[in-house]
Design an enzyme around this catalytic site. Structure first.
Site, PDB file in Angstrom:
ATOM      1  N   LYS A   8       0.858  -1.187   0.000  1.00 32.02           N
ATOM      2  CA  LYS A   8       0.000   0.000   0.000  1.00 32.02           C
ATOM      3  C   LYS A   8       0.891   1.233   0.000  1.00 32.02           C
ATOM      4  CE  LYS A   8       0.807   1.237   4.485  1.00 32.02           C
ATOM      5  NZ  LYS A   8       1.644   2.416   4.806  1.00 32.02           N
ATOM      6  N   PRO A  90      10.049  -4.737  -0.282  1.00 33.67           N
ATOM      7  CA  PRO A  90      11.116  -4.456   0.681  1.00 33.67           C
ATOM      8  C   PRO A  90      10.576  -4.061   2.044  1.00 33.67           C
ATOM      9  CG  PRO A  90      10.955  -2.695  -0.942  1.00 33.67           C
ATOM     10  CD  PRO A  90      10.061  -3.801  -1.411  1.00 33.67           C
ATOM     11  N   ALA A  93      10.148   0.039   4.505  1.00 40.34           N
ATOM     12  CA  ALA A  93       9.955   0.941   3.372  1.00 40.34           C
ATOM     13  C   ALA A  93       8.665   1.742   3.467  1.00 40.34           C
ATOM     14  CB  ALA A  93       9.963   0.134   2.070  1.00 40.34           C
ATOM     15  N   GLY A  97       4.316  -4.234   3.724  1.00 33.22           N
ATOM     16  CA  GLY A  97       4.458  -5.595   3.218  1.00 33.22           C
ATOM     17  C   GLY A  97       4.280  -6.662   4.283  1.00 33.22           C
ATOM     18  N   GLY A  98       4.899  -6.485   5.431  1.00 37.85           N
ATOM     19  CA  GLY A  98       4.767  -7.465   6.511  1.00 37.85           C
ATOM     20  C   GLY A  98       3.348  -7.547   7.041  1.00 37.85           C
ATOM     21  N   ASP A 132      -1.619  -1.545  11.056  1.00 43.03           N
ATOM     22  CA  ASP A 132      -2.171  -1.428   9.709  1.00 43.03           C
ATOM     23  C   ASP A 132      -2.510  -2.780   9.076  1.00 43.03           C
ATOM     24  OD1 ASP A 132       0.417  -2.237   9.338  1.00 43.03           O
ATOM     25  OD2 ASP A 132       0.944  -0.690   7.884  1.00 43.03           O
TER      26      ASP A 132
END
Length: 269
Positions: A8, A90, A93, A97-98, A132
């Protein structure tokens, strides 16, 4: 079962106040992009977790995918699984992503083992994993508030724009980003700002973390300037960094060149 956890971007990010619990209240807009990891989960005779692609630091017990599996296992009789995460987005960043990997783990397990959990329930589980994470359950544009886990749907469609995301190889921890930020209420609400035309955002839509991190990491403002020089309608750092993105009307230019150690992704919304 195979799925593709996506990243996102943050359209604007304002740190509004420090909370009694040590977190910060914020206002932002989360918008999904198609930069994806790959996550496969299969029933197995014993627990197994493999990671390929980008290196993911830390022990298995701290991995958000594994924690998501264990969280559901507390309430449901889940069998052992084999999880394979191919990491492309990555870390450090500001792309979530996690958090996306964790939410997609919940989503896959829900389908794979027919748990029949609705989106509201999946969001509640996701909130236990990170501020998030819950966004990626529904994966639609929202205005966020409080810790970044309270959502308000927003009628925002960037169809017709392309996005270029540049990660300069800098890992910025959440603690570092928040360490020197000064909370301040924005002069205008997110919903009003987002109703303006995208090129207008350049002058009104800000990320508070840029004030703290740009002086410390001069590569970041250089990336932002380069995106504007290439014709971006809007450019900004996303989240707490260090990725910087540019929005281009139509196709993005193909001749953008960055140092070899930068990771660059681009695609249409």
């Amino acid at each position: 079962m195979l799925d593709f956890p996506n990243a996102k971007i943050n359209l604007g990010l304002y740190i509004t106040s420090k909370r009694p619990d040590g977190f910060h209240n914020l206002q932002s807009c989360f918008y999904p992009v198609k930069w994806c990891d790959a996550l496969e989960i299969l029933p197995s005779k014993e627990e197994r977790f493999d990671i390929t692609g980008l290196s993911v630091p830390g022990k298995l017990e701290t991995n958000l995918c594994y924690k998501a599996y264990k969280l559901l296992q507390q309430d449901f009789k889940l069998p052992p699984v084999h999880m394979h995460l191919h990491k492309v987005i990555p870390m450090g960043a500001g792309l979530g992503g996690g958090s996306s990997d964790a939410a997609f783990t919940l989503r896959i397990l829900n389908k794979l083992f027919e748990l029949d959990l609705n989106a509201d329930t999946l969001e509640e589980y996701a909130r236990k994993l990170g501020s998030d994470c819950a966004f990626f359950v529904r994966n639609k544009p929202v205005v966020v508030s409080e810790k970044g886990d309270i959502f308000q749907p927003v009628a925002l469609d960037l169809k017709g724009y392309s996005c270029v995301i540049v990660h300069p190889g800098i890992h910025i921890s959440t603690a570092e980003a928040y360490g020197n930020v000064v909370p301040e209420e924005p002069s205008c609400g997110m919903e009003i700002l987002l109703k303006q035309e995208v090129p207008v955002w350049k002058n009104i839509l800000e990320n508070d973390f840029e004030k703290v991190l740009f002086p410390k990491y001069p590569e970041l403002p250089k990336v932002k300037e380069k995106l504007y020089d290439a014709g971006a309608a809007y450019a900004s750092m996303t989240g707490s960094g260090s990725a910087v993105f540019g929005l281009f009307k139509g196709d993005a230019p193909t001749d953008l060149v960055f140092p070899n150690h930068y990771i660059v992704w681009q695609g249409l919304f």
